[in-house]
Design a protein around this motif. Sequence first.
Motif, PDB file in Angstrom:
ATOM      1  N   ILE A  19       0.869  -1.182   0.000  1.00 35.85           N
ATOM      2  CA  ILE A  19       0.000   0.000   0.000  1.00 35.85           C
ATOM      3  C   ILE A  19       0.904   1.230   0.000  1.00 35.85           C
ATOM      4  O   ILE A  19       2.041   1.169   0.509  1.00 35.85           O
ATOM      5  CB  ILE A  19      -0.961  -0.004   1.203  1.00 35.85           C
ATOM      6  N   THR A  20       0.443   2.346  -0.566  1.00 37.63           N
ATOM      7  CA  THR A  20       1.337   3.483  -0.825  1.00 37.63           C
ATOM      8  C   THR A  20       0.735   4.800  -0.353  1.00 37.63           C
ATOM      9  O   THR A  20      -0.480   4.975  -0.374  1.00 37.63           O
ATOM     10  CB  THR A  20       1.640   3.563  -2.341  1.00 37.63           C
ATOM     11  N   ILE A  21       1.635   5.723   0.038  1.00 33.66           N
ATOM     12  CA  ILE A  21       1.275   7.117   0.334  1.00 33.66           C
ATOM     13  C   ILE A  21       2.013   8.013  -0.658  1.00 33.66           C
ATOM     14  O   ILE A  21       3.208   7.831  -0.896  1.00 33.66           O
ATOM     15  CB  ILE A  21       1.679   7.522   1.762  1.00 33.66           C
ATOM     16  N   THR A  22       1.303   8.983  -1.234  1.00 35.13           N
ATOM     17  CA  THR A  22       1.947  10.003  -2.057  1.00 35.13           C
ATOM     18  C   THR A  22       1.607  11.369  -1.467  1.00 35.13           C
ATOM     19  O   THR A  22       0.445  11.688  -1.232  1.00 35.13           O
ATOM     20  CB  THR A  22       1.518   9.920  -3.537  1.00 35.13           C
ATOM     21  N   ASN A  23       2.636  12.154  -1.192  1.00 38.60           N
ATOM     22  CA  ASN A  23       2.464  13.440  -0.513  1.00 38.60           C
ATOM     23  C   ASN A  23       2.513  14.569  -1.536  1.00 38.60           C
ATOM     24  O   ASN A  23       3.557  15.162  -1.794  1.00 38.60           O
ATOM     25  CB  ASN A  23       3.555  13.611   0.541  1.00 38.60           C
ATOM     26  N   VAL A  24       1.364  14.873  -2.146  1.00 38.48           N
ATOM     27  CA  VAL A  24       1.326  15.967  -3.125  1.00 38.48           C
ATOM     28  C   VAL A  24       1.364  17.327  -2.436  1.00 38.48           C
ATOM     29  O   VAL A  24       1.629  18.344  -3.077  1.00 38.48           O
ATOM     30  CB  VAL A  24       0.078  15.859  -4.027  1.00 38.48           C
ATOM     31  N   GLY A  25       1.106  17.353  -1.137  1.00 37.13           N
ATOM     32  CA  GLY A  25       1.144  18.610  -0.402  1.00 37.13           C
ATOM     33  C   GLY A  25       2.503  19.256  -0.372  1.00 37.13           C
ATOM     34  O   GLY A  25       2.614  20.484  -0.235  1.00 37.13           O
ATOM     35  N   THR A  26       3.555  18.447  -0.538  1.00 43.42           N
ATOM     36  CA  THR A  26       4.904  19.022  -0.522  1.00 43.42           C
ATOM     37  C   THR A  26       5.137  19.959  -1.696  1.00 43.42           C
ATOM     38  O   THR A  26       6.052  20.779  -1.674  1.00 43.42           O
ATOM     39  CB  THR A  26       5.954  17.887  -0.523  1.00 43.42           C
ATOM     40  N   PHE A  27       4.277  19.869  -2.747  1.00 40.30           N
ATOM     41  CA  PHE A  27       4.369  20.756  -3.897  1.00 40.30           C
ATOM     42  C   PHE A  27       3.323  21.869  -3.835  1.00 40.30           C
ATOM     43  O   PHE A  27       3.103  22.575  -4.821  1.00 40.30           O
ATOM     44  CB  PHE A  27       4.183  19.955  -5.186  1.00 40.30           C
ATOM     45  N   GLY A  28       2.664  22.005  -2.675  1.00 43.02           N
ATOM     46  CA  GLY A  28       1.659  23.041  -2.525  1.00 43.02           C
ATOM     47  C   GLY A  28       0.316  22.688  -3.132  1.00 43.02           C
ATOM     48  O   GLY A  28      -0.517  23.571  -3.357  1.00 43.02           O
TER      49      GLY A  28
END
Length: 450
Positions: free
Chosen positions: A366-375
């Motif tokens: 299962i995976t997490i992607t942190n798009v918040g780091t790009f605003g």
Amino acid sequence: MNQRFALPDVGEGLTEAEIVSWKVTAGDTVAVNDVLVEIETAKSLVELPSPYAGTVVRLLAAEGETVDVGADIVVIGDGAAEPAEPAEPGEPAAPVEPAPAEATPSAAADSSGATLVGYGTREAAPPRRRRGAPAAQQPAPQQSAPARPATPQQVPQPPARGGHVLAKPPVRKLARDLGVDLATAQPTGPGGTVTRADVLALVPSAPAEPARRVEKHDRERHVPIRGVRKATAAAMVESAFSAPHVTVFTTVDATRTMKLVQRLKADPEYADVRVSPLLLVAKALLVAVRRNPDINATWDEANQVIVVKNYVNLGIAVATPRGLLVPNVKDADELSLKDLAVRLGELAATARAGKAQPRDLAEGTITITNVGTFGIDAGTPILNPGEAAILAVGKISQRPWVHKGKVRPRYLATLSLSFDHRMLDGESGSRALADIAAVLEDPARALTWS
């Protein structure tokens, strides 16, 4: 005695790899396990050690060249380096192709190659190819003719059509651009090599260089599709068109999570590790998996079963100079919060440095992607092939929010959970996302739900 080292499969079902950089040159002395070359596979950069001790006789592949698994890439022996063919002025030197070895008892004994730890022996090597080049045509067998003494007036004749024409890569490209058949050229170069002048002589009033492309092309940038980008593209197409995606969203008040992050940063126990909101998001997802195990599963089409995993190999999407990589923390559900922080930091640093190994990128559940780091506030992530769910975390920022009946500034974030609708329906996917949000709103639930 010369030994040939072939490109091995480094353990990820490799079919080809790109030569990134040689760590040795012809004439260098190497010992067993000295690093010879760095290659780029579809997932990672890998250093290949030498299975032999001796002197590097010849490099058989250039940097930037794509080589098939099993193809020879370097010759190591006890002789001196072989000189390369001299290049024409203004042209790069062409790689020297190795002469076929004579069939001798010693050569036959070495035909299987030496064993490199973890790679095994190899069979006969398939031919190398340069990226984008068509498969080489095999020269037609030629009948031997009686030798005739050459005279000073004798002019070299072009090889018969279908035979092998000697020409350097820039000359071959020039011939293609001008529509010239190399077999019709009169070779004037050393050893019967066709030169640039020989090609231009076949084109009436030919310009010294091929015509420039149209202006539009000069304003374009062409990026080769290879390595991580090629693997990512194939994986995303496979996932998008094989697993029916559904994405659900929720906005979470993560104020208490942000306060806990600050407390952990000030805690001496966590002084030597990096603490970020992503650490607590990962912990929240692990709690949700324990309460909703179906989101940690794989669809087995061949056996017509859903395989629910009783372990969590937690993948974290990492943006690197080579593209998106998803290393995973093995058995993340068994780690303490501090140990989880350590492993997340190590994997991210290794991936960004281009040193992630195939084992780091394999067997995620299962995976997490942190798009918040790009605003970015939210997204609809595509599943990693074989996984049932992926969580996207948007940026965490202060915004107006109704808290205890009053509008107050609170730390808010949008969570997006994409899941495979074959394995999960809307209810089970929504329940899992609600559990993640609940832990981020009140981190104490991670204890009460354990």
